[in-house]
Design a protein around this motif. Structure first.
Motif, mmCIF file in Angstrom:
data_model
loop_
_atom_site.group_PDB
_atom_site.id
_atom_site.type_symbol
_atom_site.label_atom_id
_atom_site.label_comp_id
_atom_site.label_asym_id
_atom_site.label_seq_id
_atom_site.Cartn_x
_atom_site.Cartn_y
_atom_site.Cartn_z
ATOM 1 N N SER A 6 0.826 -1.208 0.000
ATOM 2 C CA SER A 6 0.000 0.000 0.000
ATOM 3 C C SER A 6 0.866 1.266 0.000
ATOM 4 O O SER A 6 0.488 2.281 -0.581
ATOM 5 C CB SER A 6 -0.950 0.009 1.194
ATOM 6 N N SER A 7 2.032 1.187 0.627
ATOM 7 C CA SER A 7 2.951 2.328 0.625
ATOM 8 C C SER A 7 3.509 2.576 -0.775
ATOM 9 O O SER A 7 3.676 3.722 -1.191
ATOM 10 C CB SER A 7 4.104 2.094 1.593
ATOM 11 N N LYS A 8 3.787 1.498 -1.477
ATOM 12 C CA LYS A 8 4.270 1.630 -2.848
ATOM 13 C C LYS A 8 3.195 2.266 -3.726
ATOM 14 O O LYS A 8 3.482 3.147 -4.540
ATOM 15 C CB LYS A 8 4.671 0.271 -3.413
ATOM 16 N N LYS A 9 1.950 1.822 -3.559
ATOM 17 C CA LYS A 9 0.841 2.387 -4.328
ATOM 18 C C LYS A 9 0.669 3.872 -4.022
ATOM 19 O O LYS A 9 0.441 4.687 -4.909
ATOM 20 C CB LYS A 9 -0.453 1.644 -4.014
ATOM 21 N N HIS A 10 0.778 4.210 -2.754
ATOM 22 C CA HIS A 10 0.628 5.613 -2.351
ATOM 23 C C HIS A 10 1.742 6.471 -2.948
ATOM 24 O O HIS A 10 1.503 7.613 -3.361
ATOM 25 C CB HIS A 10 0.612 5.731 -0.830
ATOM 26 N N ALA A 11 2.960 5.932 -2.993
ATOM 27 C CA ALA A 11 4.080 6.676 -3.569
ATOM 28 C C ALA A 11 3.840 6.935 -5.060
ATOM 29 O O ALA A 11 4.104 8.036 -5.563
ATOM 30 C CB ALA A 11 5.378 5.909 -3.358
ATOM 31 N N ILE A 12 3.315 5.942 -5.763
ATOM 32 C CA ILE A 12 3.032 6.106 -7.189
ATOM 33 C C ILE A 12 1.926 7.130 -7.394
ATOM 34 O O ILE A 12 2.006 8.004 -8.263
ATOM 35 C CB ILE A 12 2.650 4.749 -7.819
#
Length: 90
Positions: A6-12
């Motif tokens: 979810s952190s990766k998605k938020h960064a994108i």
């Protein structure tokens, strides 16, 4: 970057929004330059048309929080009085 999905998605998502906001700010700056150049050449009709366009965009982006509402009001007021002081075009 973290390992949590979810952190990766938020960064994108944040990166995409940053690019969109940068594009919108560029649009505002470009319109401001166009209005200034129309005022400089003393074309009242063109500057009024561009000012209406700029006013609409400033209002929209200030509602969305891209720029502060007082900054939008300051730009609108500044250009309104500059355009109002121009001589009538024939």
């Amino acid at each position: 970057m973290s390992n949590i999905k979810s952190s990766k998605k938020h960064a994108i998502k944040s990166q995409k929004l940053r690019m969109i906001n940068a594009s919108r700010k560029t649009m505002i700056r470009t319109l401001i330059k166009k209005v200034n150049s129309a005022i400089f050449i003393k074309d009242k009709v063109l500057s009024q048309q561009l000012w209406v366009q700029l006013q609409s965009i400033l209002d929209k982006f200030s509602r969305k929080g891209l720029i502060h509402k007082n900054k939008a009001a300051r730009y609108k007021s500044k250009f309104y009085f500059k355009i109002k002081s121009l001589p009538e075009s024939y």
